[in-house]
Motif scaffolding. Structure first.
Motif, PDB file in Angstrom:
ATOM      1  N   ALA A   8     -18.705 -15.308  -3.666  1.00  0.00           N
ATOM      2  CA  ALA A   8     -18.259 -13.976  -3.044  1.00  0.00           C
ATOM      3  C   ALA A   8     -17.102 -13.435  -3.459  1.00  0.00           C
ATOM      4  O   ALA A   8     -16.933 -12.203  -3.982  1.00  0.00           O
ATOM      5  CB  ALA A   8     -18.472 -14.045  -1.624  1.00  0.00           C
TER       6      ALA A   8
ATOM      7  N   LYS B  16     -10.956  -8.733  -4.601  1.00  0.00           N
ATOM      8  CA  LYS B  16     -10.325  -7.630  -3.947  1.00  0.00           C
ATOM      9  C   LYS B  16     -10.788  -7.746  -2.373  1.00  0.00           C
ATOM     10  O   LYS B  16     -11.780  -8.047  -2.141  1.00  0.00           O
ATOM     11  CB  LYS B  16     -10.763  -6.522  -4.286  1.00  0.00           C
ATOM     12  CG  LYS B  16     -10.230  -5.850  -5.425  1.00  0.00           C
ATOM     13  CD  LYS B  16     -10.373  -4.532  -5.982  1.00  0.00           C
ATOM     14  CE  LYS B  16      -9.798  -4.254  -7.408  1.00  0.00           C
ATOM     15  NZ  LYS B  16     -10.676  -4.532  -8.232  1.00  0.00           N
TER      16      LYS B  16
ATOM     17  N   ASN C 195     -13.729  -5.662  -0.828  1.00  0.00           N
ATOM     18  CA  ASN C 195     -14.834  -6.149  -1.507  1.00  0.00           C
ATOM     19  C   ASN C 195     -15.393  -7.491  -1.139  1.00  0.00           C
ATOM     20  O   ASN C 195     -16.522  -7.782  -0.727  1.00  0.00           O
ATOM     21  CB  ASN C 195     -14.605  -6.290  -3.098  1.00  0.00           C
ATOM     22  CG  ASN C 195     -14.538  -4.642  -3.746  1.00  0.00           C
ATOM     23  OD1 ASN C 195     -14.351  -3.911  -2.958  1.00  0.00           O
ATOM     24  ND2 ASN C 195     -14.287  -4.726  -5.009  1.00  0.00           N
ATOM     25  N   VAL C 196     -14.383  -8.341  -0.615  1.00  0.00           N
ATOM     26  CA  VAL C 196     -14.862  -9.629  -0.296  1.00  0.00           C
ATOM     27  C   VAL C 196     -15.617  -9.439   1.091  1.00  0.00           C
ATOM     28  O   VAL C 196     -16.652 -10.404   1.067  1.00  0.00           O
ATOM     29  CB  VAL C 196     -13.673 -10.396   0.082  1.00  0.00           C
ATOM     30  CG1 VAL C 196     -14.050 -11.695   0.809  1.00  0.00           C
ATOM     31  CG2 VAL C 196     -12.865 -10.963  -1.162  1.00  0.00           C
TER      32      VAL C 196
ATOM     33  N   ALA D  61     -19.150  -8.410   0.059  1.00  0.00           N
ATOM     34  CA  ALA D  61     -20.036  -9.521  -0.730  1.00  0.00           C
ATOM     35  C   ALA D  61     -20.269 -10.522   0.308  1.00  0.00           C
ATOM     36  O   ALA D  61     -21.527 -10.977   0.391  1.00  0.00           O
ATOM     37  CB  ALA D  61     -19.048  -9.922  -1.880  1.00  0.00           C
ATOM     38  N   CYS D  62     -19.501 -10.777   1.271  1.00  0.00           N
ATOM     39  CA  CYS D  62     -19.827 -11.762   2.171  1.00  0.00           C
ATOM     40  C   CYS D  62     -20.982 -11.369   3.090  1.00  0.00           C
ATOM     41  O   CYS D  62     -22.143 -12.259   3.155  1.00  0.00           O
ATOM     42  CB  CYS D  62     -18.673 -12.444   2.991  1.00  0.00           C
ATOM     43  SG  CYS D  62     -17.449 -13.222   2.012  1.00  0.00           S
TER      44      CYS D  62
ATOM     45  N   ALA E 122     -16.583 -10.072  -5.559  1.00  0.00           N
ATOM     46  CA  ALA E 122     -15.851  -9.079  -5.033  1.00  0.00           C
ATOM     47  C   ALA E 122     -14.495  -8.729  -6.037  1.00  0.00           C
ATOM     48  O   ALA E 122     -13.729  -8.050  -5.649  1.00  0.00           O
ATOM     49  CB  ALA E 122     -15.133  -9.465  -3.497  1.00  0.00           C
TER      50      ALA E 122
END
Lengths: 324, 377
Positions: free
Chosen positions: A247, A254, A257-258, A261-262, A251
């Motif tokens: 993730a 960033k 974004n993390v 993504a998660c 991401a």
């Protein structure tokens, strides 16, 4: 059950499943942004989960559990730092070592201390576990269509760690992009030589980054064993540390974004659990194993540069040798 | 990477330092044994007794060692090119697919040695294929091979679960495994080798794959130190820029190295699948791919070091079972700790004792700086 309700329930379990990923991926963010690759997220999380559950069971307090989880995780993070910063060892090798040490030690100590086949004693709800928090009016407006359902099922009724995880995202963003520490931390991951020239200790900075990683991995582990589940079971992280790593890359290193993504990877997991096999009408059935593999496949595809480009911190993985 | 470490004599570099690292790892493991209230010396005695005390013990030790020779070589070949193939686990797992394809096709019609040849080729091919994509992405698209091979381990696990609960399972069976292999795909045991020394073997699945592993170790030695390709691989690992300057085509070398590495991992599947379980089942690799990392680090990526290191880990696996039997507080997970400690001290902290040793070697330490043996790309 209506489609909407099903959907909201899936989103609800998405949140639950993505929290450990979010803590762990944010943890990795600090370390990797400072130029220290960390594939030991899994091990730190596992050790923290064990320490958290063990301490919570012994002292009867979830908060003491969390404290021990964080401490143990920081300890392992410091081992990683000692190997890769002080002794300039290979960061990947060190991470692999930590994963194994955690996997073995948790079971051996668990069996020696509690004699339940590597488990820790089950935690009861009264104080030794982080329980769900009912937000105000959740019960009252649960009857309201859509909004009530979203509020009472999705937003309300999680443990404190869930809300902390979502707070950790903007906080991490703020630390990394709005503080002097964050600026230096990012600089040390891109060009440690420049940071050193400015008279700032690369070593100390990287150690602090690794400690931040330890703290957040501790939260990830504690969430698993003291909040989501009531106790530790052998190998309970089951690859979540690596999904978090995926993730983090997905991401592009960033913070915001993390989070997405998660949530995406958590959603895939939730869907895979909910539907044993998804049928695409008239075509074929998507096997659940494919859903489980999807985060990894997506990460590989992303890394190969087919969808955008994931560029890691420039000095990542390289030990810094001061000129002399 | 300029590491200001002094050059030491070869026997120190390849003998003494790994030995010291190993001893420290075992001392720390001993502390864990103390912590759970058992006697580490007794544990060590049980370990050796379990691994070498009987014909069966030796058989099992060498059976596990066979796996670790393959995976150790797999990691080592990649190390020489400066690549970290952490995907041996996945490559070995799908390698089992190659073994199964050969075995299920030939087991009723061919003798075991024809099946073995076919299975070796197939497992090597499948293992290599699994390593190809990470290798190609590393060489051409700049994605980090460590990350992609980790991802491929998980993808392999999902793929194998899918195949074994679905297409490969015989109709009406509840067990996620293929059908049992017929006689044509069962490997002969090497019991006579142990019985030559006057010991008895009853159940240990020690089989001809061990000889194949030794042959592979010799083959890797020839490849790395006696061929042009091996020279190019080592140049690439030593300095990619120098290799490029010397006209080595880096994409080709990276991909070829990883194919060899993956093939070696894939062949590991022969030992458990054809030599022991005689069917393809879930999770037969049981971490051998990761043990390969420790084996390659201890063996300093040289076949002559990898074989004894693999036997050492075979001993830990077999002797560990004995400890678990005798000491209620210690389960086989103790091996995982030892493995982790060995990787930590022999791998990540390999330089920790070096300055002290270099000082002890006083005059010799004045030599020119030696580039670190660590692999980072």
């Amino acid at each position: 059950m209506g489609a909407l309700e099903t959907f909201i329930l899936i989103l609800d379990s998405t949140v639950r499943l993505s929290i450990p990923l979010m803590f762990a991926a944010l943890a990795g963010l600090y370390s990797e942004r400072a130029g220290i690759f960390d594939i030991g997220l899994e091990g730190k999380m596992l050790a923290a989960a064990f320490a958290g559950a063990a301490a919570a069971a012994v002292y009867g307090s979830a908060w003491i559990g969390l404290f021990f989880a964080v401490m143990v995780s920081i300890g392992l993070a410091l081992v990683h730092g000692f190997a890769s910063i002080t002794h300039r060892g290979n960061q990947i090798v060190s991470g692999v070592a930590i994963n194994f040490i955690a996997a073995g030690t948790t079971v051996i100590l668990g069996q020696a201390w509690f004699r339940q086949g590597g488990r820790t004693p089950p935690l009861s709800a009264d104080g030794s576990r982080f329980t769900a928090i009912e937000l105000p009016f959740a019960e009252a407006i649960s009857g309201v269509p859509v909004v009530g359902l979203v509020y009472s099922e999705l937003i309300s009724g999680h443990s404190i760690l869930v809300y902390l995880a979502f707070l950790a995202v903007p906080f991490t963003w703020w630390v990394l992009f709005r503080t002097r520490f964050g600026l230096r931390l990012r600089a040390v991951g891109e060009n440690p030589g420049a940071v050193d020239t400015a008279g700032i200790s690369v070593t100390w900075l990287r150690y602090r980054a690794v400690i931040c990683t330890g703290i957040l991995c501790g939260f990830a582990g504690a969430y698993l064993s003291v909040a989501q589940n009531a106790g530790f079971v052998k190998d309970m992280t089951a690859g979540k540390g690596f999904i978090a790593l995926a993730a983090l890359i997905f991401a592009k290193w960033k913070p915001v974004n993390v989070m997405f993504a998660c949530l995406l990877f958590g959603f895939l997991d939730a869907v895979a659990i909910r539907f044993a096999g998804i049928e695409i009408p008239g075509l074929f059935e998507v096997p659940p194993q494919f859903m489980q593999a999807l985060p990894y496949i997506l990460t590989v595809v992303l890394l190969a540069g087919f969808i955008g480009r994931a560029i890691p911190p420039k000095a990542g993985g390289q030990p810094y040798v001061k000129e002399r | 990477m300029a590491a200001p470490y002094a050059k030491l004599p070869g026997w120190v570099d390849y003998g003494l330092i790994p030995l010291i690292n190993l001893v420290v790892a075992f001392l720390v493991a001993g502390l864990v044994v103390l912590l759970v209230g058992e006697n580490p010396l007794r544990a060590a005695a049980l370990l050796v007794q379990g691994a070498f005390g009987s014909g069966d013990g030796i058989g099992y030790t060498l059976f596990y060692a066979t796996n670790f020779i393959f995976t150790g070589l797999c990691v080592a070949v990649a190390f020489h090119c400066g690549l970290f193939n952490i995907g041996g686990e996945g490559q070995a797992y799908v390698g089992g697919l190659g073994v199964a394809i050969a075995a299920l096709t030939l087991d009723t019609v061919a003798p075991w040695w024809i099946t073995l040849i076919a299975a070796t080729v197939m497992s090597g091919l499948v293992g290599a294929a699994w390593a190809f994509i990470p290798a190609y992405f590393q060489a051409r698209r700049g994605s980090h091979i460590v990350i992609t091979t980790i991802m491929f381990n998980f993808i392999a696990a999902s793929l194998m679960v899918y195949l074994l609960v679905g297409p490969l399972k015989p109709l009406g069976s509840q067990v996620p495994a293929t059908r049992d292999f017929a006689e044509g795909a069962q490997l002969p045991r090497l019991d006579w080798l142990i019985e030559m020394f006057g010991m008895n073997v009853r159940s240990a699945p020690f089989n001809v794959t061990f000889l194949l592993a030794l042959a592979a170790a010799f083959g890797v030695w020839v490849l790395i130190w006696r061929t042009r390709l091996g020279y190019e691989i080592r140049t690439m690992g030593f300095s990619p820029t120098a290799a490029r300057y010397a006209g080595v085509r880096d994409t080709r070398i990276i991909v070829v190295t990883m194919l060899i590495s993956g093939a070696l991992a894939g062949m590991m599947a022969l030992n458990p699948v054809m030599g022991d379980q005689e069917r393809l089942q879930l999770d037969f690799v049981t971490g051998a791919g990761f043990v390969g990392i420790a084996v390659a680090l201890i063996g300093r990526s040289h076949p002559a070091g990898i074989v004894p290191a693999a036997i050492l880990f075979g001993m830990l696996y077999q002797g560990g079972a004995e400890i678990a039997f005798e000491m209620p507080n210690i389960s086989r997970d103790m091996i995982v700790i030892i493995q982790g400690l060995v990787i930590l001290f022999a791998g990540a902290l390999e330089h920790m004792f070096r300055p002290a040793i270099a000082r002890a070697f006083g005059g010799l330490a004045e030599g020119r700086p030696k580039p670190s043996a660590a692999v980072t790309r």
